[in-house]
Design an enzyme around this catalytic site. Sequence first.
Site, short mmCIF file in Angstrom:
data_model
loop_
_atom_site.label_atom_id
_atom_site.label_comp_id
_atom_site.label_asym_id
_atom_site.label_seq_id
_atom_site.Cartn_x
_atom_site.Cartn_y
_atom_site.Cartn_z
N ARG A 55 0.84 -1.21 0.00
CA ARG A 55 0.00 0.00 0.00
C ARG A 55 0.88 1.26 0.00
O ARG A 55 0.42 2.32 -0.40
CB ARG A 55 -0.87 0.03 1.26
CG ARG A 55 -1.85 -1.15 1.35
CD ARG A 55 -2.68 -1.04 2.60
NE ARG A 55 -3.53 -2.22 2.78
CZ ARG A 55 -4.45 -2.32 3.74
NH1 ARG A 55 -4.62 -1.32 4.58
NH2 ARG A 55 -5.20 -3.39 3.85
N GLU B 102 -11.16 -1.07 -4.99
CA GLU B 102 -11.65 -0.17 -3.95
C GLU B 102 -10.68 0.99 -3.74
O GLU B 102 -9.48 0.86 -3.96
CB GLU B 102 -11.78 -0.92 -2.62
CG GLU B 102 -12.42 -0.07 -1.51
CD GLU B 102 -12.33 -0.69 -0.12
OE1 GLU B 102 -11.37 -1.43 0.15
OE2 GLU B 102 -13.23 -0.41 0.69
C1 FWK Z 1 -10.17 -1.69 6.72
C2 FWK Z 1 -9.66 -2.16 8.06
C3 FWK Z 1 -10.22 -3.54 8.42
O1 FWK Z 1 -9.90 -4.49 7.43
C4 FWK Z 1 -9.86 -5.79 8.03
N1 FWK Z 1 -8.65 -6.44 7.57
C5 FWK Z 1 -7.47 -5.85 7.28
N2 FWK Z 1 -6.59 -6.76 6.83
C6 FWK Z 1 -7.24 -7.95 6.81
C7 FWK Z 1 -6.89 -9.27 6.42
N3 FWK Z 1 -5.67 -9.54 5.94
N4 FWK Z 1 -7.81 -10.25 6.54
C8 FWK Z 1 -9.06 -9.96 7.02
N5 FWK Z 1 -9.45 -8.73 7.40
C9 FWK Z 1 -8.56 -7.75 7.28
C10 FWK Z 1 -9.95 -5.58 9.53
O2 FWK Z 1 -11.29 -5.79 9.90
C11 FWK Z 1 -9.63 -4.12 9.69
O3 FWK Z 1 -10.27 -3.58 10.80
#
Ligand code: FWK
Length: 480
Positions: free
Chosen positions: A97, A168
């Site tokens: 990112r 997104e």
């Molecule tokens: C936008 C942020 C949110 O994306 C989710 N997230 C970020 N990385 C991952 C990931 N690698 N696997 C599952 N959920 C994820 C998590 O809920 C976080 O609060």
Amino acid sequence: MKGKIDLEKFLQSRKEVLATWPTGAEVSLEDGINYHKALPPEKNFAVKLKKVKEEGITAIQPRAGVALLNEHIALLKYLEKEGEADFLPTTIDSYTRQNRYQEAQRGIEESLAEGRSMLNGFPAVNYGVYPCRKIIEEVNVPVQVRHGTPDARLLAEITLAGGFSSFEGGGITYNIPYAKEVPLRKSIEDWQYVDRLIGYYAEHGVLINRESFGPLTGTLVPPSVTIAINILELLLAVEQGVKSFTLGLGQCGNLNQDVAALHGMVELAEEYLKRFGFQDVDLTTVFHQWMGGFPQDEARAFAVIAWGAVAAALAKANKVIVKTPHEALGVPTKEANAQGLKTTRQIVNMLKDQRFMVNEEYLLEKEMVKKEARAIVERTLELGEGDLVAGIERAFAAGVIDVPFAPSRFNLGKILPARDDTGAVRILEFGNLPFDSEIREFHRERLKRRGEKEGREPSFQMVIDDIYAIGKGMLVGKPR
Ligand SMILES: CC[C@H]1O[C@@H](n2cnc3c(N)ncnc32)[C@H](O)[C@@H]1O
């Protein structure tokens, strides 16, 4: 609005972008377009979203991403089969990112050595086009790239040529909550490149869906600020030829306010598309289950997930982004991720034939949130004097657009939100938001009512209490 980036200029600028990492050399527009055309329609995100909207259902989608290709594919297959996900993600890791591909490479090597994911997402740029295509070929539903990248030009080139059909983010929503030092003009122009690339795919018969990152900082963001930013990113995208756009909203927690905000956002977006002459855009909505602090206790976490599912289903959001019972802990296991999906599926199925009871409060919420969002968009357009990018830059500099708790130094950060006694997010400090006395009174009156109930003046302490409230099992933060 200034219109599409000139094609020759755009094609010329691609050379520099594709040279920023070796896998960029694998990208060819013609090959990418032909690859998409050879995919079955049920694998195209935009096509399936249109169908979901026509059928009036609320589709469910998780977030998910791990460092190594085979594990990532196994994870997605599990979420599709066990979790019954209608759409799949590929969440990209934090190094990628920030365009730090060298460190992402190291993360892959460490993950191989450790035998577990040492990255918090899938490093798609390091893998390149062909492993991305393997992901698409191994699952049966459309896959979307979810990340938080201010400069996503190379990521878009590789993942789109790799068969992903939704992307997104945006020049505002993937800068302000995600970066400290990236000037808005830079991120917005880099995202105009992404949208122009998607416009190019559309011109050659391939629909790619774009989704704004509605939740922003995910912490008590007033819905009108979210709606205004969504509309600005929508206009920036359709100006470059994007034909399928999903408006995003993060759950606040009060049902009337959430449903009113989602409906108001669509109504206002359609108004602006009409006004600027973009009639051929497929518009859909996505509702994000609570994005703020979560309870550690899994039973309580399931309640928060279910509440988000109820709001999405009753609002008839086209898609809901699902949380997991591991939210308070970190990257979830595949089992926990699938559990969040199953909880959501149960709610969405049970509520699919019920309708939200329109009521006076909902109608007032919708009228006010549209009035607020329109005031922000109109002032931004005025500041731009025909140049949308300049308008957005000036609006943030003046605090006309202001996102609470954002790390970016280009965000003024003078506004303060707090919940009223019904849990609706209101505005305690308006900063420089362009709101008239009617709007200000609407918020002030409701915060005063909470203060009276709690025997305290509306204050910053309320904001602190609200930030920890859901994690501590409540909605409205109570004085200690
Ligand atoms: C936008 C942020 C949110 O994306 C989710 N997230 C970020 N990385 C991952 C990931 N690698 N696997 C599952 N959920 C994820 C998590 O809920 C976080 O609060």
